[in-house]
Enzyme design. Structure first.
Site, mmCIF file in Angstrom:
data_model
loop_
_atom_site.group_PDB
_atom_site.id
_atom_site.type_symbol
_atom_site.label_atom_id
_atom_site.label_comp_id
_atom_site.label_asym_id
_atom_site.label_seq_id
_atom_site.Cartn_x
_atom_site.Cartn_y
_atom_site.Cartn_z
ATOM 1 N N ARG A 72 0.849 -1.197 0.000
ATOM 2 C CA ARG A 72 0.000 0.000 0.000
ATOM 3 C C ARG A 72 0.886 1.249 0.000
ATOM 4 O O ARG A 72 1.885 1.285 0.714
ATOM 5 C CB ARG A 72 -0.888 0.018 1.256
ATOM 6 C CG ARG A 72 -2.019 -1.001 1.244
ATOM 7 C CD ARG A 72 -2.588 -1.129 2.643
ATOM 8 N NE ARG A 72 -3.785 -1.957 2.709
ATOM 9 C CZ ARG A 72 -3.790 -3.288 2.757
ATOM 10 N NH1 ARG A 72 -2.648 -3.950 2.711
ATOM 11 N NH2 ARG A 72 -4.924 -3.952 2.849
ATOM 12 N N HIS A 75 -0.060 3.275 4.763
ATOM 13 C CA HIS A 75 -0.640 2.214 5.619
ATOM 14 C C HIS A 75 -0.182 0.821 5.173
ATOM 15 O O HIS A 75 -0.952 -0.137 5.198
ATOM 16 C CB HIS A 75 -2.177 2.277 5.606
ATOM 17 C CG HIS A 75 -2.736 3.520 6.201
ATOM 18 N ND1 HIS A 75 -3.142 3.620 7.515
ATOM 19 C CD2 HIS A 75 -2.961 4.748 5.665
ATOM 20 C CE1 HIS A 75 -3.595 4.828 7.749
ATOM 21 N NE2 HIS A 75 -3.491 5.540 6.649
ATOM 22 N N ASN A 148 -8.970 6.394 11.364
ATOM 23 C CA ASN A 148 -7.678 6.478 12.060
ATOM 24 C C ASN A 148 -7.906 6.492 13.570
ATOM 25 O O ASN A 148 -9.041 6.642 14.024
ATOM 26 C CB ASN A 148 -6.952 7.768 11.668
ATOM 27 C CG ASN A 148 -6.197 7.657 10.347
ATOM 28 O OD1 ASN A 148 -5.976 6.557 9.847
ATOM 29 N ND2 ASN A 148 -5.808 8.785 9.802
ATOM 30 N N ARG A 358 -10.982 11.263 -1.349
ATOM 31 C CA ARG A 358 -10.758 9.877 -0.902
ATOM 32 C C ARG A 358 -11.680 8.935 -1.670
ATOM 33 O O ARG A 358 -11.294 7.831 -2.014
ATOM 34 C CB ARG A 358 -11.025 9.749 0.606
ATOM 35 C CG ARG A 358 -10.014 10.463 1.475
ATOM 36 C CD ARG A 358 -10.309 10.220 2.953
ATOM 37 N NE ARG A 358 -9.867 8.914 3.397
ATOM 38 C CZ ARG A 358 -10.295 8.301 4.491
ATOM 39 N NH1 ARG A 358 -11.205 8.873 5.255
ATOM 40 N NH2 ARG A 358 -9.825 7.125 4.834
ATOM 41 N N TYR A 362 -9.425 5.533 -3.294
ATOM 42 C CA TYR A 362 -9.299 4.168 -2.779
ATOM 43 C C TYR A 362 -9.563 3.111 -3.852
ATOM 44 O O TYR A 362 -8.811 2.159 -3.997
ATOM 45 C CB TYR A 362 -10.204 3.981 -1.543
ATOM 46 C CG TYR A 362 -9.632 4.696 -0.340
ATOM 47 C CD1 TYR A 362 -9.702 6.081 -0.254
ATOM 48 C CD2 TYR A 362 -8.997 4.017 0.676
ATOM 49 C CE1 TYR A 362 -9.152 6.757 0.811
ATOM 50 C CE2 TYR A 362 -8.451 4.684 1.757
ATOM 51 C CZ TYR A 362 -8.529 6.056 1.820
ATOM 52 O OH TYR A 362 -7.981 6.728 2.881
ATOM 53 N N ARG A 369 -2.886 -2.122 -7.072
ATOM 54 C CA ARG A 369 -2.392 -3.080 -6.067
ATOM 55 C C ARG A 369 -2.888 -4.496 -6.350
ATOM 56 O O ARG A 369 -2.156 -5.462 -6.207
ATOM 57 C CB ARG A 369 -2.922 -2.612 -4.699
ATOM 58 C CG ARG A 369 -2.072 -2.982 -3.523
ATOM 59 C CD ARG A 369 -2.460 -2.166 -2.309
ATOM 60 N NE ARG A 369 -3.780 -2.443 -1.778
ATOM 61 C CZ ARG A 369 -4.078 -3.468 -0.998
ATOM 62 N NH1 ARG A 369 -3.154 -4.333 -0.654
ATOM 63 N NH2 ARG A 369 -5.310 -3.645 -0.549
HETATM 64 FE FE1 HDE Z 1 -6.156 7.047 3.268
HETATM 65 N N1 HDE Z 1 -5.440 5.977 1.721
HETATM 66 N N2 HDE Z 1 -6.146 8.726 2.117
HETATM 67 N N3 HDE Z 1 -6.712 8.198 4.867
HETATM 68 N N4 HDE Z 1 -6.144 5.461 4.442
HETATM 69 C C1 HDE Z 1 -5.158 4.670 1.750
HETATM 70 O O1 HDE Z 1 -5.814 3.147 0.091
HETATM 71 C C2 HDE Z 1 -6.018 8.741 0.793
HETATM 72 C C3 HDE Z 1 -6.988 9.528 4.836
HETATM 73 C C4 HDE Z 1 -6.604 5.350 5.718
HETATM 74 O O2 HDE Z 1 -6.001 -0.945 5.938
HETATM 75 C C5 HDE Z 1 -4.836 4.116 0.392
HETATM 76 O O3 HDE Z 1 -6.064 0.917 0.035
HETATM 77 C C6 HDE Z 1 -6.209 10.072 0.293
HETATM 78 C C7 HDE Z 1 -7.721 9.907 6.003
HETATM 79 C C8 HDE Z 1 -6.434 4.010 6.207
HETATM 80 O O4 HDE Z 1 -6.107 -1.101 3.760
HETATM 81 C C9 HDE Z 1 -5.020 5.328 -0.528
HETATM 82 C C10 HDE Z 1 -6.438 10.839 1.396
HETATM 83 C C11 HDE Z 1 -7.835 8.772 6.750
HETATM 84 C C12 HDE Z 1 -5.877 3.303 5.158
HETATM 85 C C13 HDE Z 1 -5.411 6.408 0.444
HETATM 86 C C14 HDE Z 1 -6.410 9.994 2.536
HETATM 87 C C15 HDE Z 1 -7.203 7.721 6.018
HETATM 88 C C16 HDE Z 1 -5.715 4.221 4.077
HETATM 89 C C17 HDE Z 1 -3.545 3.357 0.314
HETATM 90 C C18 HDE Z 1 -6.658 12.326 1.475
HETATM 91 C C19 HDE Z 1 -8.497 8.608 8.129
HETATM 92 C C20 HDE Z 1 -5.469 1.841 5.168
HETATM 93 C C21 HDE Z 1 -3.916 1.901 0.258
HETATM 94 C C22 HDE Z 1 -7.680 12.830 0.836
HETATM 95 C C23 HDE Z 1 -9.872 8.848 8.126
HETATM 96 C C24 HDE Z 1 -6.579 0.967 4.713
HETATM 97 C C25 HDE Z 1 -5.349 1.892 0.132
HETATM 98 C C26 HDE Z 1 -6.197 -0.470 4.820
HETATM 99 C C27 HDE Z 1 -5.205 3.880 2.827
HETATM 100 C C28 HDE Z 1 -5.699 7.645 0.030
HETATM 101 C C29 HDE Z 1 -6.589 10.465 3.836
HETATM 102 C C30 HDE Z 1 -7.153 6.387 6.534
HETATM 103 C C31 HDE Z 1 -3.898 5.656 -1.429
HETATM 104 C C32 HDE Z 1 -6.123 10.496 -1.140
HETATM 105 C C33 HDE Z 1 -8.269 11.306 6.328
HETATM 106 C C34 HDE Z 1 -6.804 3.476 7.585
HETATM 107 O O5 HDE Z 1 -6.044 5.127 -1.438
#
Ligand code: HDE
Length: 698
Positions: A72, A75, A148, A358, A362, A369
């Site tokens: 990833r 994360h 988170n 977001r 995702y 991936r």
């Molecule tokens: Fe993520 N984030 N994120 N994030 N995020 C990913 O998706 C992204 C954000 C969070 O256990 C990716 O499958 C953008 C906030 C977790 O598989 C990706 C933005 C929060 C996980 C991605 C954010 C998160 C990810 C990488 C800003 C808390 C792990 C792999 C707009 C609420 C999920 C994937 C797991 C994972 C993008 C911001 C939490 C790249 C563009 C805010 C827990 O898609």
């Protein structure tokens, strides 16, 4: 209705487990006679060339060569488990989602915890935000809450995400440092984005170094919406509050564990579930009716802001439990894929600009991936029927029978569902505005809640934040970075800024034009999240013994800990039998310790106990490692207890200035140190009682 085991049953259909009756076959099914030697031209005297014709040899190597998939992009390091979501109170006044209204349901779930910045092989206990990504396999489809352990985010607009992550990840020229925000680029980014101020304060607090995944909160962070049967829309934030309370490591402990046991958190989760101590969280919602969305001084769609609980109380309506470990890491924890855009009828999205981005990101990242058919992978498959005309693509598994692969068709095969039939209908929101890259004016205020957070911390928590910032900025060697950050901290609190800038060699910051407003709120200090019923269950207690230990105190503490569902771990100078005082050493019995003193350090335990015994203590007192054990555990604010002769051992090791530990036979507890010169029956209860307090802050 799908049962709480629906997902497990579905997965079982795809499982294989080799037995002694099976024989190794190639992937094409043919049994192999030799899996160790490549087919070659060879004689007894001389080995010759290997033959390309060996399909078995080639297949084995091909498969190995392609085992890795991209980790990833954030994360990457995580651990997951299965569980159940139970609704305790219907939220039908605000939503018509079945999962939030039907209290008879038990919804199967998968939860993946993660760190953000480190790569897949990095350590668990680094300072970082933790992911809390939940997939609910509901009757109406998968609902993913990708949250988170910190309720706010660094940035307000998804378009900034690549910059944030590039700045936080290892620097591009030398790929240093791994799994750390303690470097120039991250703090350069933090300075140039004042919107990051609130979140970096959380990350620098004890929330950044949790004791266990089981002792962290989970937050949906973004603002979602709930829609009820009357069609009314509410804004909502999701909360998960751990039953065990919120606990953290201390920084020195976290640093050491990162080397001593990089798998500390994933082991802790796995062990707790294996032993039946299922982690639980209360599930809560904060709800704002659409009509009140403008009533706050902050924008409720700004992910850098919390909704203070005084203004919007949390309503706890459900319970989440993790109760089954994965059968295989790769196919389950690694291949699980979450999407914020995956919701079920009754739940929707706000215009939160982070969430909107977001919702694009995702799905997109799963394609690179896992491939376009990632939702067919067993772990990602919904438990309800999936039927549509999406077809083909790499690695398609489903065989869709029949002539029809389009809509509308002459047979009326598979029309879309009406709302009554459970079709997802977007809330008919009114949209107005002009096309622009701007945001509403409330998004421009960046410091009020950073101050609110800092002010709401206890003195201990504040001192930890100062120390964390001092550590991080000490790792920045570009003066412009730590000098500017020293100044920035004054926008939160002048005392904070002064003490950090003194530590890191920044300039003494002038008072900010925006002095600290002094306001506090509840629900931010983690000390407020102690469990309703303090417990020592699942805590690991090291019992240190050498030959000649007191068997009565030893047996009593082991029994008392087991009764309280704590985990006693015996350590000795060697991992072969240790004999009690007066025990016949020729009998060959003794106690075989779980580890020797070099094998497991004090950092890996929540408490330590030393039973008396003249000979045992005489041995232990000469061992520097044991003195270090006691001092280190004391420094890490852990419960330390001793009986009989071992009382003097711990007193001497700790050498507390001005603290009177007991000289007599009374039970004495001070600073988390329990001394029992005479271990009377029942007096060990005190050890258990003190052990329930996770850390003893001086
Ligand atoms: Fe993520 N984030 N994120 N994030 N995020 C990913 O998706 C992204 C954000 C969070 O256990 C990716 O499958 C953008 C906030 C977790 O598989 C990706 C933005 C929060 C996980 C991605 C954010 C998160 C990810 C990488 C800003 C808390 C792990 C792999 C707009 C609420 C999920 C994937 C797991 C994972 C993008 C911001 C939490 C790249 C563009 C805010 C827990 O898609």
């Amino acid at each position: 209705m799908a049962s709480k085991t629906a997902k497990t049953e579905q997965l079982r259909a795809t499982m294989v487990e080799p037995t002694t009756k099976d024989r190794i076959t190639a992937d094409f099914g043919t049994r192999q006679s030799n899996t160790d030697d490549w087919l070659r031209v060879s004689t007894d005297d001389r080995i010759g060339p290997s033959l390309l014709e060996d399909a078995f040899g080639r297949e084995k190597i091909h498969r190995f060569d392609h085992e890795r998939i991209p980790e990833r992009v954030v994360h990457a390091r995580g651990a997951g488990a299965f569980g159940t979501f139970r609704l305790l109170e219907s939220a039908e006044d605000v939503t018509h989602a079945g999962v939030l209204t039907d209290t008879s349901r038990e919804t199967p779930v998968f939860l993946r915890f993660s760190t953000v910045l480190g790569s897949r092989g990095s350590a668990d206990t680094v300072r970082d935000v933790r992911g809390f990504a939940l997939k609910m396999y509901t009757d109406e489809g998968n609902w993913d809450i990708v949250g988170n352990n910190i309720p706010v985010f660094f940035i307000q607009d998804a378009m900034k995400f690549p910059d944030l992550i590039h700045a936080g990840k290892p620097e591009p020229d030398n790929e240093i440092p791994q799994a750390q925000s303690a470097h120039n680029n991250f703090w350069d980014f933090a300075y140039s984005h004042s919107e990051a101020t609130h979140m970096f304060m959380w990350a620098m607090s004890d929330r950044g170094i949790p004791r266990s995944f089981r002792m962290m909160q989970g937050f949906g962070v973004n603002t979602f919406t709930l829609i009820n049967a009357k069609g009314e829309q509410h804004f909502v934030k999701f909360h998960f509050t751990p039953e065990l309370g919120v606990h953290s490591l201390v920084w020195d402990e976290a640093l050491k564990i990162a080397g001593q046991d990089p798998d500390f958190h994933r082991k802790d989760l796995h062990t707790a579930i294996e032993s039946g101590a299922y982690p639980k969280w209360k599930f809560g919602i904060q709800v704002i009716p659409e009509s009140k969305q403008d009533d706050f001084e902050f924008d409720i769609l700004d992910a850098t802001k919390v909704w203070p609980e005084e203004l919007v109380p949390i309503r706890y309506i459900g319970e989440l439990e993790l109760n089954r470990n994965v059968d295989e890491y790769f196919t389950e924890t690694e291949q699980v894929a979450f999407c914020t855009s995956h919701v079920v009828p009754g739940i929707g999205f706000s215009d939160d600009p982070l969430l909107q981005g977001r919702n694009f990101s995702y799905f997109d990242t799963q394609i690179s991936r896992l491939g376009i058919n990632w939702q067919e992978l067993p772990i990602n498959k919904p438990v309800c029927p999936v039927m549509n005309f999406n077809r083909d693509g790499g690695m398609r598994h489903t065989i869709a029978k029949g002539k029809i692969n389009y809509w509308p068709n002459r047979f009326e095969v598979q029309p879309a569902a009406t709302e009554k039939e459970g079709g997802y209908v977007e809330h008919p929101a009114q949209v107005k505005g002009i096309k622009t890259r701007g945001k509403s004016h409330k998004f421009k205020e960046h410091f009020n809640q950073a101050q609110l957070f800092y002010n709401s911390m206890s003195e201990i928590e504040k001192s930890h934040i100062k120390a964390a910032l001092s550590f991080e900025l000490d790792h920045c060697d570009d003066p412009i970075v730590y000098e500017r950050m020293s100044k920035r901290l004054a926008d939160i609190d002048l005392d904070l800024a002064k003490s950090v800038s003194t530590m890191v060699g920044g300039p003494s910051p002038p008072p900010s034009s925006r002095p600290n407003h002094g306001k506090k709120t509840k629900g931010l200090s983690q000390l407020e999240f102690m469990p309703a019923q303090a417990t020592i269950a699942t805590r690991k207690v090291a019992i240190l013994i050498a030959d000649g230990y007191d068997p009565i105190a030893f047996a009593a503490i082991v029994a008392a800990l087991k009764m309280a569902q704590a985990i006693p771990v015996v350590l000795g100078p060697r991992r072969s039998a240790i004999y009690a005082a007066n025990e016949d050493r020729a009998s060959g019995k003794g106690v075989v310790p779980d580890h020797h003193f070099e094998g497991q350090r004090s950092t890996l335990f929540d408490a330590i106990f030393l039973p008396g015994g003249k000979e045992s203590v005489a041995t232990l007192v000469k061992m520097g490692r044991v003195t270090h054990y006691i001092r280190e555990a004391f420094g890490h604010l852990k419960t330390i207890a001793a009986t009989g002769e071992a009382v003097d051992l711990i007193k001497n090791a700790i050498q507390l200035d001005g603290v009177q530990l007991s000289q007599d036979s009374d039970v004495m507890e001070s600073y988390g140190v329990v001394t029992l010169r005479d271990a009377k029956p029942g007096s060990l209860r005190e050890v258990i009682h003190v052990g329930k307090s996770a850390k003893h802050f001086l």
